[in-house]
Design an enzyme around this catalytic site. Sequence first.
Site, mmCIF file in Angstrom:
data_model
loop_
_atom_site.group_PDB
_atom_site.id
_atom_site.type_symbol
_atom_site.label_atom_id
_atom_site.label_comp_id
_atom_site.label_asym_id
_atom_site.label_seq_id
_atom_site.Cartn_x
_atom_site.Cartn_y
_atom_site.Cartn_z
ATOM 1 N N CYS A 41 0.825 -1.217 0.000
ATOM 2 C CA CYS A 41 0.000 0.000 0.000
ATOM 3 C C CYS A 41 0.854 1.260 0.000
ATOM 4 C CB CYS A 41 -0.946 -0.015 1.202
ATOM 5 S SG CYS A 41 -1.928 1.473 1.323
ATOM 6 N N CYS A 46 -1.576 1.752 -3.010
ATOM 7 C CA CYS A 46 -2.571 2.822 -2.773
ATOM 8 C C CYS A 46 -1.972 4.233 -2.713
ATOM 9 C CB CYS A 46 -3.292 2.614 -1.447
ATOM 10 S SG CYS A 46 -3.401 0.948 -0.846
ATOM 11 N N LYS A 49 -0.153 5.466 -5.977
ATOM 12 C CA LYS A 49 -1.222 5.494 -7.007
ATOM 13 C C LYS A 49 -2.120 6.711 -6.811
ATOM 14 C CE LYS A 49 -4.963 4.343 -6.133
ATOM 15 N NZ LYS A 49 -5.429 2.992 -5.882
ATOM 16 N N TYR A 176 -9.457 -3.256 -10.739
ATOM 17 C CA TYR A 176 -9.069 -2.003 -10.069
ATOM 18 C C TYR A 176 -7.883 -1.325 -10.757
ATOM 19 C CZ TYR A 176 -11.655 -2.951 -5.683
ATOM 20 O OH TYR A 176 -12.604 -3.152 -4.728
ATOM 21 N N GLU A 180 -7.776 2.135 -12.933
ATOM 22 C CA GLU A 180 -7.107 3.287 -12.311
ATOM 23 C C GLU A 180 -5.946 3.764 -13.194
ATOM 24 O OE1 GLU A 180 -6.239 1.944 -8.305
ATOM 25 O OE2 GLU A 180 -8.263 2.487 -7.625
ATOM 26 N N HIS A 435 -26.907 22.379 0.347
ATOM 27 C CA HIS A 435 -26.985 22.921 -0.999
ATOM 28 C C HIS A 435 -26.026 24.088 -1.195
ATOM 29 C CE1 HIS A 435 -28.924 23.733 -4.814
ATOM 30 N NE2 HIS A 435 -28.965 25.004 -4.493
ATOM 31 N N GLU A 440 -25.828 16.216 -1.860
ATOM 32 C CA GLU A 440 -27.235 16.415 -1.496
ATOM 33 C C GLU A 440 -28.147 15.467 -2.288
ATOM 34 O OE1 GLU A 440 -29.111 20.197 -2.605
ATOM 35 O OE2 GLU A 440 -27.489 20.531 -4.028
HETATM 36 P P1 NDP Z 1 -8.776 -7.332 -9.933
HETATM 37 O O1 NDP Z 1 -9.128 -8.564 -9.220
HETATM 38 O O2 NDP Z 1 -9.423 -6.056 -9.559
HETATM 39 O O3 NDP Z 1 -9.033 -7.543 -11.490
HETATM 40 C C1 NDP Z 1 -8.419 -8.591 -12.177
HETATM 41 C C2 NDP Z 1 -8.781 -8.512 -13.631
HETATM 42 O O4 NDP Z 1 -7.967 -9.396 -14.343
HETATM 43 C C3 NDP Z 1 -10.220 -8.874 -13.907
HETATM 44 O O5 NDP Z 1 -10.687 -8.048 -14.935
HETATM 45 C C4 NDP Z 1 -10.142 -10.320 -14.345
HETATM 46 O O6 NDP Z 1 -11.064 -10.639 -15.360
HETATM 47 C C5 NDP Z 1 -8.756 -10.394 -14.967
HETATM 48 N N1 NDP Z 1 -8.075 -11.658 -14.709
HETATM 49 C C6 NDP Z 1 -8.029 -12.351 -13.560
HETATM 50 N N2 NDP Z 1 -7.263 -13.448 -13.699
HETATM 51 C C7 NDP Z 1 -6.847 -13.462 -14.976
HETATM 52 C C8 NDP Z 1 -6.026 -14.336 -15.717
HETATM 53 N N3 NDP Z 1 -5.527 -15.442 -15.180
HETATM 54 N N4 NDP Z 1 -5.785 -14.027 -17.014
HETATM 55 C C9 NDP Z 1 -6.312 -12.920 -17.562
HETATM 56 N N5 NDP Z 1 -7.089 -12.052 -16.903
HETATM 57 C C10 NDP Z 1 -7.340 -12.322 -15.622
HETATM 58 O O7 NDP Z 1 -7.178 -7.258 -9.838
HETATM 59 P P2 NDP Z 1 -6.129 -6.071 -9.946
HETATM 60 O O8 NDP Z 1 -4.872 -6.724 -10.389
HETATM 61 O O9 NDP Z 1 -6.664 -4.926 -10.715
HETATM 62 O O10 NDP Z 1 -5.978 -5.615 -8.446
HETATM 63 C C11 NDP Z 1 -5.580 -6.570 -7.462
HETATM 64 C C12 NDP Z 1 -6.277 -6.321 -6.150
HETATM 65 O O11 NDP Z 1 -5.674 -5.224 -5.501
HETATM 66 C C13 NDP Z 1 -7.758 -5.962 -6.276
HETATM 67 O O12 NDP Z 1 -8.580 -7.084 -6.307
HETATM 68 C C14 NDP Z 1 -7.988 -5.132 -5.056
HETATM 69 O O13 NDP Z 1 -8.321 -5.976 -4.004
HETATM 70 C C15 NDP Z 1 -6.631 -4.489 -4.795
HETATM 71 N N6 NDP Z 1 -6.623 -3.084 -5.261
HETATM 72 C C16 NDP Z 1 -7.481 -2.209 -4.666
HETATM 73 C C17 NDP Z 1 -7.517 -0.888 -5.074
HETATM 74 C C18 NDP Z 1 -8.478 0.053 -4.420
HETATM 75 O O14 NDP Z 1 -8.989 -0.268 -3.338
HETATM 76 N N7 NDP Z 1 -8.784 1.197 -5.031
HETATM 77 C C19 NDP Z 1 -6.650 -0.393 -6.133
HETATM 78 C C20 NDP Z 1 -5.813 -1.406 -6.710
HETATM 79 C C21 NDP Z 1 -5.813 -2.695 -6.280
HETATM 80 P P3 NDP Z 1 -12.570 -11.053 -15.120
HETATM 81 O O15 NDP Z 1 -13.105 -10.299 -13.921
HETATM 82 O O16 NDP Z 1 -13.259 -10.649 -16.379
HETATM 83 O O17 NDP Z 1 -12.593 -12.505 -14.903
#
Ligand code: NDP
Length: 446
Positions: A41, A46, A49, A176, A180, A435, A440
């Site tokens: 983080c 976080c 980012k 995510y 982002e 307001h 609101e």
């Molecule tokens: P996410 O779990 O958010 O998204 C993963 C994406 O990758 C999905 O679109 C999924 O597709 C795809 N995917 C998953 N596995 C595969 C694979 N084997 N091959 C190809 N595509 C795949 O993961 P992120 O990497 O974006 O982030 C990791 C974690 O970090 C998040 O889950 C979150 O918990 C945390 N995070 C939180 C943030 C916040 O709170 N703002 C910011 C950044 C990260 P599909 O869903 O279509 O199956």
Amino acid sequence: MSDFDLFVIGAGSGGVRAARIAAAHGAKVAVAEEYRIGGTCVIRGCVPKKLLVYGAHFAEDLNDAAMFGWDIKQCQFDWPVLRDNVLAEVDRLEGLYRQTLTNHGVTIFEERAVLTGPKSVRLASGREISADRILIATGARPHMPAIDGIEHALSSNEVFLLDQLPKRVVIAGGGYIANEFAGIFHQFGSQVTIVNRTDVILRGYDEQIRDRLLQISITKGIQFRFNAAFDRIEKREDGSLKLSMTGCDDLDADAVLFATGRVPNAQGLGLEEAGVTLGDNGQVKVNERAQTNVPSIFAIGDVTDRVQLTPVAIREGQAFADREFGNIDRTVDYSAIPSAVFSHPPLAGVGLTEGQARNKLGSVRVYTSDFRPMKNVLAGRNERSLYKLVVDEATDEVVGIHMIGPDSPELLQVAAVAVKAKLKKADFDATVALHPSMAEELVLMK
Ligand code: NDP
């Protein structure tokens, strides 16, 4: 007599909180960290980012400023300035985390530690240490698929360190990090393409809110390729990348970022040798008290692959330390956890989505406010916000709030209190609007 009451492996958000609180309760505590104090983080997640998101927002703000009377000449963005300022802030925060630990008398070993038994670890330097309890707080790492040329791809670990901004960036994943960084790179002027294996972005968020982000992103110029997969990445002599694809045309890029989820850091830690059971995703399996099947070994945070969010890991660390060393019977309540995606614009949600509520409750009322924020109207920005309340028909309880629009994470944190407190739609109606504000809308939905 053990060397320590508690040995924590991993000095990320959860591990640091557990170590600090256990020490405050009077325990003799040590932490081992092989990389940098602060964890994902603070060091490569976080915090940096969010600072890049702030930096990226200036692009639109400076553009919009003209309609507010500002004549800004020679507007230019200098990536190395932002990058280096962000990295300097990360260094500062790492120092504060280190200070917190030392102020509480926690011993820090800046090296890898692996388990050698239920109550012992070995440091990379060879030293053996015993502890009554061991806490695994090693987090997770980016999942990088085994495709040819993956070594040419970036993960979220390296993306903060780029020498220069890529002109064309392809982002794998639709979650995510993908959304982002699509916003960040796009605002900085890169041409961005998101490639996802399905046609769903941000699975788990409310469908209407996700659709709104998709529409806005496409309108801004971010490109999407759905139901597509990477076969191979090749680096050309000029440094550019050729991406061979299935499900869409091949792509050219200057950088490719993989954001396809995260893998628990549980391998090579001696867990299996110590008898700890791992789950199907390689996560450390724990009960509601963060305890593994080996009574002296506990785990919190992303390595347990429950809810991969920093504030959840912090709560788990706090509850563990209070229970084990403070004689306070505390567990973590996983209901109504608010979360946000810092996309452009950001979105946020708490509680049940409309779909989840219909499945769970049967009869629900849904209230929406679809509006163009005042600032966008004057700026000539045709970007609409969407707020949504999901209400249980039987009880009038607001079971979910979902929002997309400027500052929605800031507003949602407060609105989450209402969902957590199980307030009713009538309580929202009884609250006088503030307001003029965007928030609101939350109390004006009819
Ligand atoms: P996410 O779990 O958010 O998204 C993963 C994406 O990758 C999905 O679109 C999924 O597709 C795809 N995917 C998953 N596995 C595969 C694979 N084997 N091959 C190809 N595509 C795949 O993961 P992120 O990497 O974006 O982030 C990791 C974690 O970090 C998040 O889950 C979150 O918990 C945390 N995070 C939180 C943030 C916040 O709170 N703002 C910011 C950044 C990260 P599909 O869903 O279509 O199956």
